[in-house]
Design a protein around this motif. Structure first.
Motif, PDB file in Angstrom:
ATOM      1  N   TRP A 280       0.793  -1.224   0.000  1.00  0.00           N
ATOM      2  CA  TRP A 280       0.000   0.000   0.000  1.00  0.00           C
ATOM      3  C   TRP A 280       0.828   1.278   0.000  1.00  0.00           C
ATOM      4  CZ3 TRP A 280       1.379   2.755   4.232  1.00  0.00           C
ATOM      5  CH2 TRP A 280       1.743   2.078   5.409  1.00  0.00           C
ATOM      6  N   TYR A 281       2.139   1.170   0.124  1.00  0.00           N
ATOM      7  CA  TYR A 281       2.965   2.381   0.210  1.00  0.00           C
ATOM      8  C   TYR A 281       2.898   3.190  -1.086  1.00  0.00           C
ATOM      9  CZ  TYR A 281       7.018   5.436   0.576  1.00  0.00           C
ATOM     10  OH  TYR A 281       7.844   6.527   0.599  1.00  0.00           O
ATOM     11  N   ARG A 282       2.729   4.503  -0.925  1.00  0.00           N
ATOM     12  CA  ARG A 282       2.760   5.442  -2.050  1.00  0.00           C
ATOM     13  C   ARG A 282       3.703   6.583  -1.691  1.00  0.00           C
ATOM     14  NH1 ARG A 282       0.843   1.624  -3.599  1.00  0.00           N
ATOM     15  NH2 ARG A 282      -1.053   1.263  -4.821  1.00  0.00           N
ATOM     16  N   GLU A 283       4.637   6.848  -2.558  1.00  0.00           N
ATOM     17  CA  GLU A 283       5.630   7.882  -2.315  1.00  0.00           C
ATOM     18  C   GLU A 283       4.964   9.250  -2.153  1.00  0.00           C
ATOM     19  OE1 GLU A 283       9.858   9.273  -4.294  1.00  0.00           O
ATOM     20  OE2 GLU A 283       8.193   8.760  -5.609  1.00  0.00           O
ATOM     21  N   GLY A 284       5.461  10.024  -1.213  1.00  0.00           N
ATOM     22  CA  GLY A 284       5.031  11.405  -1.089  1.00  0.00           C
ATOM     23  C   GLY A 284       4.102  11.689   0.068  1.00  0.00           C
ATOM     24  N   ARG A 285       3.461  10.673   0.642  1.00  0.00           N
ATOM     25  CA  ARG A 285       2.533  10.918   1.747  1.00  0.00           C
ATOM     26  C   ARG A 285       3.284  10.866   3.079  1.00  0.00           C
ATOM     27  NH1 ARG A 285      -2.897   7.563   1.224  1.00  0.00           N
ATOM     28  NH2 ARG A 285      -3.415   9.050   2.864  1.00  0.00           N
ATOM     29  N   ARG A 286       3.871   9.758   3.375  1.00  0.00           N
ATOM     30  CA  ARG A 286       4.696   9.626   4.570  1.00  0.00           C
ATOM     31  C   ARG A 286       6.002   8.952   4.186  1.00  0.00           C
ATOM     32  NH1 ARG A 286       1.698   7.579  10.055  1.00  0.00           N
ATOM     33  NH2 ARG A 286       0.480   9.457  10.509  1.00  0.00           N
ATOM     34  N   SER A 287       7.066   9.368   4.814  1.00  0.00           N
ATOM     35  CA  SER A 287       8.357   8.735   4.541  1.00  0.00           C
ATOM     36  C   SER A 287       8.406   7.383   5.241  1.00  0.00           C
ATOM     37  CB  SER A 287       9.489   9.618   5.060  1.00  0.00           C
ATOM     38  OG  SER A 287       9.510   9.615   6.483  1.00  0.00           O
ATOM     39  N   PRO A 288       9.274   6.479   4.789  1.00  0.00           N
ATOM     40  CA  PRO A 288       9.426   5.195   5.480  1.00  0.00           C
ATOM     41  C   PRO A 288       9.750   5.372   6.960  1.00  0.00           C
ATOM     42  CG  PRO A 288      10.494   5.108   3.346  1.00  0.00           C
ATOM     43  CD  PRO A 288      10.076   6.532   3.546  1.00  0.00           C
ATOM     44  N   LYS A 289      10.576   6.364   7.271  1.00  0.00           N
ATOM     45  CA  LYS A 289      10.920   6.633   8.671  1.00  0.00           C
ATOM     46  C   LYS A 289       9.678   7.021   9.474  1.00  0.00           C
ATOM     47  CE  LYS A 289      13.805   9.650  11.561  1.00  0.00           C
ATOM     48  NZ  LYS A 289      12.689  10.086  12.418  1.00  0.00           N
ATOM     49  N   ASP A 290       8.859   7.894   8.899  1.00  0.00           N
ATOM     50  CA  ASP A 290       7.637   8.323   9.594  1.00  0.00           C
ATOM     51  C   ASP A 290       6.709   7.136   9.866  1.00  0.00           C
ATOM     52  OD1 ASP A 290       8.493  10.945   9.560  1.00  0.00           O
ATOM     53  OD2 ASP A 290       7.352  11.480   7.760  1.00  0.00           O
ATOM     54  N   ILE A 291       6.584   6.259   8.868  1.00  0.00           N
ATOM     55  CA  ILE A 291       5.704   5.094   9.022  1.00  0.00           C
ATOM     56  C   ILE A 291       6.219   4.173  10.122  1.00  0.00           C
ATOM     57  CG2 ILE A 291       4.876   3.000   7.884  1.00  0.00           C
ATOM     58  CD1 ILE A 291       4.903   4.621   5.243  1.00  0.00           C
ATOM     59  N   ALA A 292       7.519   3.871  10.093  1.00  0.00           N
ATOM     60  CA  ALA A 292       8.092   2.978  11.106  1.00  0.00           C
ATOM     61  C   ALA A 292       7.941   3.577  12.500  1.00  0.00           C
ATOM     62  CB  ALA A 292       9.567   2.725  10.790  1.00  0.00           C
ATOM     63  N   ASP A 293       8.222   4.868  12.629  1.00  0.00           N
ATOM     64  CA  ASP A 293       8.117   5.520  13.942  1.00  0.00           C
ATOM     65  C   ASP A 293       6.683   5.482  14.464  1.00  0.00           C
ATOM     66  OD1 ASP A 293      10.775   6.030  13.639  1.00  0.00           O
ATOM     67  OD2 ASP A 293      10.579   8.200  13.376  1.00  0.00           O
ATOM     68  N   ALA A 294       5.718   5.724  13.572  1.00  0.00           N
ATOM     69  CA  ALA A 294       4.315   5.716  13.983  1.00  0.00           C
ATOM     70  C   ALA A 294       3.876   4.325  14.421  1.00  0.00           C
ATOM     71  CB  ALA A 294       3.430   6.213  12.840  1.00  0.00           C
ATOM     72  N   MET A 295       4.317   3.297  13.718  1.00  0.00           N
ATOM     73  CA  MET A 295       3.934   1.929  14.073  1.00  0.00           C
ATOM     74  C   MET A 295       4.492   1.547  15.444  1.00  0.00           C
ATOM     75  SD  MET A 295       4.245  -0.002  10.379  1.00  0.00           S
ATOM     76  CE  MET A 295       3.314  -1.452  10.825  1.00  0.00           C
ATOM     77  N   VAL A 296       5.753   1.889  15.683  1.00  0.00           N
ATOM     78  CA  VAL A 296       6.353   1.578  16.986  1.00  0.00           C
ATOM     79  C   VAL A 296       5.650   2.371  18.085  1.00  0.00           C
ATOM     80  CG1 VAL A 296       8.452   1.726  18.380  1.00  0.00           C
ATOM     81  CG2 VAL A 296       8.581   0.907  16.027  1.00  0.00           C
ATOM     82  N   ASP A 297       5.323   3.617  17.801  1.00  0.00           N
ATOM     83  CA  ASP A 297       4.659   4.447  18.797  1.00  0.00           C
ATOM     84  C   ASP A 297       3.271   3.891  19.144  1.00  0.00           C
ATOM     85  OD1 ASP A 297       4.894   6.925  20.390  1.00  0.00           O
ATOM     86  OD2 ASP A 297       3.125   7.542  19.255  1.00  0.00           O
ATOM     87  N   MET A 298       2.545   3.394  18.136  1.00  0.00           N
ATOM     88  CA  MET A 298       1.231   2.811  18.403  1.00  0.00           C
ATOM     89  C   MET A 298       1.353   1.535  19.221  1.00  0.00           C
ATOM     90  SD  MET A 298      -1.169   3.492  15.038  1.00  0.00           S
ATOM     91  CE  MET A 298       0.036   3.028  13.788  1.00  0.00           C
ATOM     92  N   VAL A 299       2.378   0.746  18.944  1.00  0.00           N
ATOM     93  CA  VAL A 299       2.617  -0.462  19.734  1.00  0.00           C
ATOM     94  C   VAL A 299       2.952  -0.088  21.178  1.00  0.00           C
ATOM     95  CG1 VAL A 299       4.261  -2.353  20.085  1.00  0.00           C
ATOM     96  CG2 VAL A 299       3.286  -1.957  17.828  1.00  0.00           C
ATOM     97  N   ARG A 300       3.728   0.958  21.330  1.00  0.00           N
ATOM     98  CA  ARG A 300       4.183   1.355  22.669  1.00  0.00           C
ATOM     99  C   ARG A 300       3.097   2.020  23.490  1.00  0.00           C
ATOM    100  NH1 ARG A 300       9.403   5.302  24.012  1.00  0.00           N
ATOM    101  NH2 ARG A 300       9.369   4.963  26.291  1.00  0.00           N
ATOM    102  N   ARG A 301       2.361   2.951  22.889  1.00  0.00           N
ATOM    103  CA  ARG A 301       1.449   3.802  23.652  1.00  0.00           C
ATOM    104  C   ARG A 301      -0.031   3.465  23.415  1.00  0.00           C
ATOM    105  NH1 ARG A 301       5.134   7.314  25.458  1.00  0.00           N
ATOM    106  NH2 ARG A 301       6.891   7.851  24.087  1.00  0.00           N
ATOM    107  N   GLY A 302      -0.324   2.673  22.363  1.00  0.00           N
ATOM    108  CA  GLY A 302      -1.706   2.387  22.056  1.00  0.00           C
ATOM    109  C   GLY A 302      -2.367   3.551  21.322  1.00  0.00           C
ATOM    110  N   VAL A 303      -3.642   3.425  21.047  1.00  0.00           N
ATOM    111  CA  VAL A 303      -4.351   4.455  20.303  1.00  0.00           C
ATOM    112  C   VAL A 303      -5.591   4.948  21.052  1.00  0.00           C
ATOM    113  CG1 VAL A 303      -3.563   3.669  18.047  1.00  0.00           C
ATOM    114  CG2 VAL A 303      -5.650   2.690  19.015  1.00  0.00           C
ATOM    115  N   GLU A 304      -5.839   4.410  22.221  1.00  0.00           N
ATOM    116  CA  GLU A 304      -7.008   4.840  22.982  1.00  0.00           C
ATOM    117  C   GLU A 304      -6.729   6.194  23.633  1.00  0.00           C
ATOM    118  OE1 GLU A 304      -9.691   3.316  26.780  1.00  0.00           O
ATOM    119  OE2 GLU A 304      -8.405   1.923  25.669  1.00  0.00           O
ATOM    120  N   PRO A 305      -7.622   7.166  23.520  1.00  0.00           N
ATOM    121  CA  PRO A 305      -7.370   8.484  24.109  1.00  0.00           C
ATOM    122  C   PRO A 305      -7.285   8.422  25.619  1.00  0.00           C
ATOM    123  CG  PRO A 305      -9.658   8.307  23.432  1.00  0.00           C
ATOM    124  CD  PRO A 305      -8.957   7.107  22.879  1.00  0.00           C
ATOM    125  N   GLY A 306      -6.395   9.249  26.133  1.00  0.00           N
ATOM    126  CA  GLY A 306      -6.279   9.358  27.601  1.00  0.00           C
ATOM    127  C   GLY A 306      -5.668   8.144  28.255  1.00  0.00           C
ATOM    128  N   GLY A 307      -4.941   7.341  27.435  1.00  0.00           N
ATOM    129  CA  GLY A 307      -4.363   6.131  28.016  1.00  0.00           C
ATOM    130  C   GLY A 307      -3.151   6.412  28.853  1.00  0.00           C
TER     131      GLY A 307
END
Length: 307
Positions: A280-307
């Motif tokens: 699904w990757y398309r150049e120009g929206r998010r860099s590979p670094k941004d995607i990897a960082d976001a995935m790790v951050d979601m694993v670490r902190r979750g996505v539920e508000p106020g967690g």
């Protein structure tokens, strides 16, 4: 022949657009023309993707390789200013250009590198590996022949057999080289991390970058090439995969996580998510670094508000 600058909005100074395109060419040389046009649009500068290409052509920057060359030539440290993935892209581009002209590294004035098997030049072997990786990936092992691979590289089948005695050996060589490359890069990146989560983040950045920006051989870790029913062949590949996954097993083992966390499932979840990026990757929206960082951050902190 004189050409008019492609249409831009009347209120936009074309000199500002051109200067920003040239600046981006050096700041982010791997961005495509559509991504550059979108970046400028967000900054309030209107120009089409074809307009970006016109400016690139005007200044001899129409390919990522040419933009990387310009960046290296401008910097006092030369090619050292480039990232590892950028240097590999530049080397592949320059190599392909030499081979297209019928040259070798010796023709270009350098010392031709030797392979592990008796002094044969590495350039042609590497092109064969890349072509094989592309075809195995696109149409599967069983439907890809040595003749197909040779045709893709512009060689006779006998030339491919000179480097690889069988399709099985070529298939194994693609996997072996792909995993060895990314294994070394992931380990090196992780070692620079400041804590367990930072080490995992850096490793994931390398993994995602290889999947979307690396050569066909580099992308092997994410894009499974195991489209064959040959269980004996798959068994020979498995040790390479195990060695690579062991790095992530150790990184996740070191994480401070909640009691009861299934670390094995966490590893498979994260690797599985990253490995699907190639679809699904398309150049120009998010860099590979941004995607990897976001995935790790979601694993670490979750996505539920106020967690």
């Amino acid at each position: 022949m004189n050409q008019a600058l492609p249409r831009a909005e009347a209120h936009t100074d074309s000199r500002d657009v051109e200067s920003e395109i040239l600046a981006l060419a050096l700041r982010e040389p791997e961005l495509g023309q559509a991504a550059v046009a979108e970046r400028l649009r967000l900054a309030g500068l209107q120009i089409s993707a074809s307009g970006v290409r016109y400016i690139w052509q005007k200044h001899g920057l129409e390919t990522a390789v040419k933009r990387l060359q310009a960046l290296a030539e401008q910097a006092s440290e030369g090619v050292e200013v480039l990232t590892e993935s950028q240097r590999r892209l530049l080397e592949r581009g320059e190599l392909s250009a030499r081979l297209a002209r019928g040259e070798t590294a010796n023709d270009a004035g350098g010392k031709e590198a030797a392979s592990d098997s008796g002094g044969e030049p590495l350039e042609r072997r590497q092109l064969i590996l890349n072509a094989a990786a592309e075809l195995f990936s696109e149409q599967g092992y069983d439907r890809s022949s040595i003749r197909d691979i040779a045709r893709k590289v512009g060689l006779l089948p006998g030339s491919v057999y000179h480097y690889f005695p069988s399709k099985d050996e070529l298939y194994l060589a693609v996997h072996r080289e792909g995993f060895q490359r990314v294994l070394a890069r992931v380990r090196a990146a992780a070692e620079t991390g400041s804590d367990p989560w930072d080490r995992l983040r850096l490793a994931c950045e390398v993994h995602v970058s290889g999947i979307v920006e690396g050569s066909p051989v580099d992308r092997i870790t994410g894009h499974s090439l195991s489209f064959t029913g040959n269980q004996e062949l798959l068994a020979k590949i498995q040790p390479y995969r195990e060695s690579y996954e062991e790095v992530f097993r150790e990184l996740i083992k070191a994480l401070p996580v909640a009691a009861g966390t299934d670390r094995s499932l966490l590893r498979l979840f994260l690797l599985g998510g990253m490995n699907w990026i190639y679809l699904w990757y398309r150049e120009g929206r998010r860099s590979p670094k941004d995607i990897a960082d976001a995935m790790v951050d979601m694993v670490r902190r979750g996505v539920e508000p106020g967690g």
